[in-house]
Design an enzyme around this catalytic site. Structure first.
Site, PDB file in Angstrom:
ATOM      1  N   ARG A  46       0.809  -1.207   0.000  1.00 20.07           N
ATOM      2  CA  ARG A  46       0.000   0.000   0.000  1.00 20.07           C
ATOM      3  C   ARG A  46       0.848   1.266   0.000  1.00 20.07           C
ATOM      4  NH1 ARG A  46      -3.518  -0.504   4.522  1.00 20.07           N
ATOM      5  NH2 ARG A  46      -5.246  -1.320   3.335  1.00 20.07           N
TER       6      ARG A  46
ATOM      7  N   VAL B 192      -9.586   2.279  -4.403  1.00 24.94           N
ATOM      8  CA  VAL B 192      -9.016   0.928  -4.278  1.00 24.94           C
ATOM      9  C   VAL B 192      -8.037   0.838  -3.107  1.00 24.94           C
ATOM     10  CG1 VAL B 192      -9.305   0.498  -6.727  1.00 24.94           C
ATOM     11  CG2 VAL B 192      -7.136   1.402  -5.911  1.00 24.94           C
ATOM     12  N   GLU B 193      -7.707  -0.391  -2.754  1.00 27.73           N
ATOM     13  CA  GLU B 193      -6.828  -0.710  -1.613  1.00 27.73           C
ATOM     14  C   GLU B 193      -7.323  -0.048  -0.323  1.00 27.73           C
ATOM     15  OE1 GLU B 193      -2.649  -0.345  -2.140  1.00 27.73           O
ATOM     16  OE2 GLU B 193      -2.607  -1.593  -3.919  1.00 27.73           O
ATOM     17  N   GLY B 194      -8.613  -0.052  -0.149  1.00 25.22           N
ATOM     18  CA  GLY B 194      -9.227   0.557   1.023  1.00 25.22           C
ATOM     19  C   GLY B 194      -9.700   1.957   0.690  1.00 25.22           C
TER      20      GLY B 194
END
Length: 815
Positions: free
Chosen positions: A374, A496-498
């Site tokens: 991340r 995306v990615e949280g």
């Protein structure tokens, strides 16, 4: 005399508390002043001081307190302390604590940050960035990729595989490139002007089968898959998100039931999978699918465990029962992204990543990998996009003229230009320095959330500012529009990615409050282990930290007791401000946890504001480290000051908003008196800094060159023309052109040129005829104006170029 002695007692206590010297010095200060008060001043004051000394002795001397106080405190703590679930424990244990822990302490030790210098890339890594990366980005015109093809050109796919772009994280022993985190970031920053290309390269090198195999795979899985992933024979994707669960792996409804089935003609024990995944990048073209699901063994075929929990497996594309190949259409740039559905898909147990012994370890595997991935992929894309915005917005506003003046000289335009430059400067510092931490063995969990949220938000603001200063040039889509598609695609990075909202309100402070705090994790562990002595040590150490942070926050806010920091005279005050706000942040964090308790989990706005304080201090620290290590160029001091003033202003604003909204108002007022006794002191950067930074980024300066370091600036030999290279060429000739512009404009204003000479090209020819310009100057201006006009031109298309509904076309044609 009484007031003087009281002042001495308070000042002495503040000094002792600020240094966290322990109880004995505090007792000595109180007792000494008490004796003097008894002899020469007020007996009442002496009594108060003696009582205070006794209270400090009772709480601060271990032997004294443990006999009667610790047990009572421990019993109370066990009743009120929040319960931490197993999934939360796994998330908290993921990654490492580094500089984020220093900021939580209230006494950041700068040497721990500065000790690991960013030494840059190796020769091999730099050659890759300067060679294959330049070739790859030149192959991909954003309009062609997003609109004409909805895919990368086939030659780009072939090139990416040939040059092992998908194997950056894979060691050379398995046929990969074995690049450092810094190199991976540099590659993605270079590719960022084309979002589809950046995402296509970034995802296989982030959270996905490659990283999971490296860390947890069996030798057989590694030997089979890693070489094939490295050279592109296998294209991976990872199926985590679904219609209801999103990125929350703990609540996914997809299942894997242990059962017997047939594989390769043999009956084996395996898993019957049923799943529905959405938003899976590279799924339409993937040849192997990493899959997260909930594993159950209802018949006890593997033992007594019935619910194993989250598990990860690798499933080949051609496995019976798996539906794959359809696409979603992400906004902006439709990179390969799509759904995967599985109905009664049978796989043998050896498809579990790491084999059967890793069954149920999927949540831990995911959070540990995500803590690194991340902070590389999306933040690097944000850094590359910011540099690209510097190159294009700075160049465009310098050559675009209004009222016979470059629009870059208009203060209304200079404000967003300076903001673009600062965001680019901050973003690059944060990405590069955090990647350097990864290369030095850290797995920065909390910083990864900080970078993901704040840098993608910077990207949103930066591209909005770039669009604003371009005006009509950027809102007209076509092959010449080098910003519009990237601007439209910003929500992808935000989501995306949280999703960013959740990252800010739940993750940054929510995870950091326990993971990074010097004592909270120890206190909770003591509770879980029923260890009273460990609790005593942690709790009263925690109490000392609270008093110490209160003393440091108060005195440093008044300009007293400023900490020694290893920075030059230009940056020292900013580092001291970070230290001061670190103490204030630590104190306010403890106050929020104490007054709200378990309720703090639900008070997301409170958590978000504390996270904002922490995040801005972290970003400011990265800028300071970059400044410490670099050799500044002209005007970089102003950009550094602008950036740090912006970040400290944001941190103080977040602190102020936290104090305005903390439910316990008496505590909030006390905290305000301690942390902001003189009110808010850090303002947004002033106009003078704005003018300097905006002019430096929009002219051919060393600062502009520094901001574009690592960006795509070369003249393209591929299908995608490079606007940054075009603007750089124009800016090199700008000083000469500007002098000639003024000369011709002055002559036109005096009536020395024909009144009908309205176009710049007409005025140049008229000035040549009038003898105001030499033949060489006229030729220079012809070429310069032609290049400027090319950069200002927008695309147009045939009437029916966009229509899908032919009935509409017929109706308009008939009309």
């Amino acid at each position: 005399m009484t007031w003087f002695l009281l002042f001495v007692a308070i000042a002495g206590l503040l000094m002792v508390m600020a240094r966290e010297s322990g109880a004995k010095p505090a007792i000595m200060v109180l007792a000494a002043v008490g004796v003097v008060s008894l002899l020469f001043a007020s007996g009442t004051l002496a009594l108060v001081l003696f009582i205070a000394a006794g209270a400090v002795a009772a709480a601060g001397l271990p032997g004294f307190r443990q006999s009667w106080l610790t047990g009572r405190m421990f019993d109370t703590f066990k009743k009120v302390a929040p319960k931490v679930s197993e999934t939360e424990k796994t998330a908290l244990e993921a990654g490492t604590v580094g500089w984020d822990g220093e900021l939580f302490s209230g006494r950041p030790d700068w040497h721990n940050l500065l000790i690991n210098r960013n030494t840059g890339l190796t020769e091999e890594e730099q050659a890759f960035v300067d060679g294959p990366c330049e070739t790859a980005i030149a192959m991909c015109n954003a309009w062609d990729v997003a609109v004409e093809r909805a895919d990368l050109p086939q030659e780009a796919w072939d090139f990416l595989k040939k040059e092992k772009f998908f194997g950056m994280i894979i060691p050379k022993s398995y046929g990969g490139l074995g690049f450092s985190a810094k190199a991976q970031s540099a590659v993605l920053q270079k590719l960022a002007p084309n979002e589809s290309l950046m995402v296509t390269v970034g995802v296989p090198n982030s959270l996905g089968p490659g990283e999971l195999l490296l860390k947890y795979g069996t030798d057989e899985q590694k030997n089979h898959y890693l070489p094939r992933l490295a050279d592109g024979r296998e294209i991976p994707c990872f199926g985590l998100t679904g219609p209801r669960a999103g990125s929350d792996a703990t609540s996914i409804p997809d299942t894997g039931i242990v059962c017997k089935g047939t594989y390769d003609g043999k009956e084996v024990i395996g898993l019957r999978l049923n799943f529905e995944k959405r938003w899976i990048t590279l799924a339409p073209v993937a040849t192997v699918v990493g899959l997260a699901f909930r594993m159950f063994d209802p018949d006890g075929l593997l033992g007594d465990t019935r619910d194993y929990g989250i598990t990860c497996a690798l499933v080949p594309r051609d496995t019976d029962g798996m539906e794959i190949g359809r696409r979603h259409c992400p906004v902006g740039s439709p990179f390969m992204n799509g759904p995967i559905v599985g109905k009664d898909v049978f796989i043998p147990l050896e498809f579990i990543i790491g084999g059967q012994e890793m069954a149920g370890q999927g949540w831990r595997m995911l959070v540990e990998c995500l803590s690194v991935g991340r902070c590389i992929t999306l933040p690097s894309g944000a850094a590359g996009a910011a540099a690209y915005a510097v190159g294009t917005a700075g160049g465009f506003t310098r050559v675009r003229r209004q009222f016979n003046t470059p629009v870059a000289e208009m203060e209304g335009v200079q404000e967003p230009l300076a903001r673009i430059a600062a965001h680019a400067y901050i973003t690059r510092a944060a990405v590069n320095q955090t990647a350097n931490m990864v290369d030095n063995g850290e797995k920065p969990a909390v910083p990864s959330a900080i970078l993901k949220y704040h840098l993608t938000e910077f990207q949103r603001q930066t591209l909005a500012d770039a669009m604003d200063v371009h005006g009509g040039k950027a809102v007209t889509l076509g092959p010449r529009n080098y910003l519009g598609i990237s601007y439209a695609g910003v929500p992808v990075s935000i989501t995306v990615e949280g999703a960013n909202i959740m990252t800010r309100s739940l993750m940054i402070f929510g995870q950091g409050a326990i993971r990074c705090h010097p004592y909270v994790l120890q206190e909770l562990a003591a509770k879980d282990n029923d260890d009273q002595m460990a609790f005593d040590e942690a709790f009263f150490g925690h109490a000392g930290l609270i008093f110490g942070n209160a003393a440091r926050a108060f005195t440093q806010a008044l300009g007293l007791g400023r900490p020694e920091v290893p920075f030059d005279s230009v940056s020292r005050r900013y580092a001291q401000a970070v230290a001061r706000f670190s103490a204030a942040f630590g104190l306010c964090s403890d106050a929020a946890m104490t007054t709200l308790g378990a309720e703090l989990k639900m008070r997301e706005l409170i958590s978000a504001r504390l996270g904002d304080v922490l995040a801005n201090l972290y970003l400011a620290s990265m800028v300071l480290k970059q400044w410490y290590e670099a050799r500044p160029v002209e005007s970089e001091e102003e950009l550094m000051s602008y950036s740090l003033q912006l970040l400290l202003h944001r941190a103080e604003k977040a602190l102020d908003e936290f104090l305005l909204n903390l439910p316990n108002r008496p505590v909030a007022m006390a905290l305000r008196a301690i942390t902001l006794p003189l009110g808010r002191r850090w303002h947004a950067p002033g106009d003078d800094l704005t003018r300097v930074v905006a002019r430096a980024m929009s002219t051919d300066t060393a600062l502009r060159g520094s901001l574009l370091e690592g960006a795509w600036t070369s003249v393209s030999e591929g299908s995608a023309q490079n606007p940054v290279a075009s603007y750089n060429h124009l800016l090199k000739g700008y000083a000469r052109a500007e002098g000639l512009y003024r000369k011709v404009a002055k002559a036109y204003g005096k009536g020395e040129l024909p009144v009908e000479s309205l176009h710049p090209e007409q005025r140049v020819e008229s000035a040549l005829e009038a003898g105001l310009l030499s033949a060489e100057e006229a030729e220079f201006m012809r070429d310069y104006e032609a290049r400027v006009l090319e950069m200002l031109t927008v695309d147009d298309f045939a009437f029916d170029a966009f229509a899908r509904n032919q009935e509409t076309l017929v109706r308009h044609s008939a009309a």
